[in-house]
Design a protein around this motif. Structure first.
Motif, short mmCIF file in Angstrom:
data_model
loop_
_atom_site.label_atom_id
_atom_site.label_comp_id
_atom_site.label_asym_id
_atom_site.label_seq_id
_atom_site.Cartn_x
_atom_site.Cartn_y
_atom_site.Cartn_z
N TYR A 150 -129.92 -4.62 -101.14
CA TYR A 150 -130.44 -5.65 -102.03
C TYR A 150 -130.29 -5.16 -103.46
O TYR A 150 -130.61 -4.00 -103.75
CB TYR A 150 -131.92 -5.92 -101.73
CG TYR A 150 -132.57 -6.78 -102.79
CD1 TYR A 150 -132.40 -8.16 -102.79
CD2 TYR A 150 -133.34 -6.21 -103.80
CE1 TYR A 150 -132.98 -8.95 -103.78
CE2 TYR A 150 -133.94 -6.98 -104.78
CZ TYR A 150 -133.75 -8.35 -104.76
OH TYR A 150 -134.32 -9.13 -105.73
N ARG A 151 -129.81 -6.01 -104.32
CA ARG A 151 -129.70 -5.69 -105.75
C ARG A 151 -130.48 -6.74 -106.53
O ARG A 151 -130.27 -7.94 -106.34
CB ARG A 151 -128.24 -5.72 -106.22
CG ARG A 151 -127.30 -4.85 -105.44
CD ARG A 151 -127.46 -3.40 -105.83
NE ARG A 151 -126.70 -2.56 -104.93
CZ ARG A 151 -125.73 -1.76 -105.30
NH1 ARG A 151 -125.40 -1.66 -106.56
NH2 ARG A 151 -125.11 -1.02 -104.42
N ILE A 200 -120.92 -10.09 -109.33
CA ILE A 200 -120.30 -9.46 -110.50
C ILE A 200 -120.63 -7.96 -110.50
O ILE A 200 -121.79 -7.58 -110.36
CB ILE A 200 -120.82 -10.10 -111.81
CG1 ILE A 200 -120.47 -11.58 -111.85
CG2 ILE A 200 -120.25 -9.38 -113.03
CD1 ILE A 200 -121.13 -12.33 -113.00
N VAL A 201 -119.61 -7.12 -110.67
CA VAL A 201 -119.85 -5.68 -110.76
C VAL A 201 -119.78 -5.18 -112.20
O VAL A 201 -120.37 -4.15 -112.53
CB VAL A 201 -118.88 -4.87 -109.86
CG1 VAL A 201 -119.16 -5.14 -108.39
CG2 VAL A 201 -117.43 -5.16 -110.19
N GLN A 242 -125.86 -10.80 -113.36
CA GLN A 242 -125.77 -11.02 -111.92
C GLN A 242 -127.17 -11.27 -111.36
O GLN A 242 -128.04 -10.45 -111.51
CB GLN A 242 -125.13 -9.84 -111.22
CG GLN A 242 -125.11 -9.93 -109.70
CD GLN A 242 -124.35 -11.13 -109.21
OE1 GLN A 242 -123.19 -11.31 -109.51
NE2 GLN A 242 -125.01 -11.99 -108.44
N ARG A 243 -127.34 -12.42 -110.72
CA ARG A 243 -128.61 -12.72 -110.07
C ARG A 243 -128.79 -11.82 -108.86
O ARG A 243 -127.83 -11.24 -108.36
CB ARG A 243 -128.64 -14.18 -109.65
CG ARG A 243 -128.76 -15.12 -110.82
CD ARG A 243 -129.01 -16.53 -110.33
NE ARG A 243 -128.02 -17.38 -110.95
CZ ARG A 243 -127.40 -18.37 -110.37
NH1 ARG A 243 -127.65 -18.68 -109.13
NH2 ARG A 243 -126.51 -19.07 -111.02
N PRO A 244 -130.01 -11.71 -108.32
CA PRO A 244 -130.24 -10.87 -107.13
C PRO A 244 -129.36 -11.31 -105.96
O PRO A 244 -129.07 -12.51 -105.80
CB PRO A 244 -131.72 -11.13 -106.80
CG PRO A 244 -132.32 -11.61 -108.07
CD PRO A 244 -131.24 -12.34 -108.80
N TYR A 245 -128.94 -10.33 -105.16
CA TYR A 245 -128.11 -10.65 -103.99
C TYR A 245 -128.27 -9.58 -102.92
O TYR A 245 -128.77 -8.49 -103.17
CB TYR A 245 -126.64 -10.81 -104.38
CG TYR A 245 -125.97 -9.56 -104.89
CD1 TYR A 245 -125.23 -8.75 -104.03
CD2 TYR A 245 -126.06 -9.18 -106.21
CE1 TYR A 245 -124.60 -7.61 -104.48
CE2 TYR A 245 -125.44 -8.04 -106.68
CZ TYR A 245 -124.71 -7.26 -105.81
OH TYR A 245 -124.09 -6.12 -106.26
#
Length: 102
Positions: free
Chosen positions: A21-22, A71-72, A37-40
């Motif tokens: 989870y990020r 997105i990285v 980048q939203r959480p994913y």
């Protein structure tokens, strides 16, 4: 992650799944929302069978199982070119591998 090993005849079958989870992250020093980048969540899986004697293993795997687009890294070039640039992570990938121990 979770892993389960099952004895099958004289060999072993191993099931493995893992996830990460990020939380929301910004991809540039200015914290621009356009390239944030939203959480994913990323999910991966693997199934492996090891022959008796523990010398040869056959495995199938998948990474980014849900094919999440994320997105990285990114660049804020809006002040110069009126654009934002984003680089995306790897899409869903799957494969098969054979390994041998000598």
């Amino acid at each position: 992650s979770i892993e389960q090993t099952v004895d099958v005849g004289e060999g072993q079958l191993v099931f493995r799944a893992d996830g990460t989870y990020r939380s929301k992250t910004y991809k540039d020093p200015n914290n621009v929302e356009a390239i944030a980048q939203r959480p994913y969540v990323l999910v991966n899986g693997r199934i492996a069978y090891t022959l008796p004697g523990d010398m040869v293993t056959f495995a199938g795997y998948v990474t980014n199982l849900t094919d999440k687009r994320y997105i990285v890294s990114g660049l804020d070039i809006a002040s110069t070119f009126s654009e934002y640039e984003a680089y995306f992570g790897r899409p869903r990938e799957f494969g098969f591998e054979v390994s041998a121990r000598f």
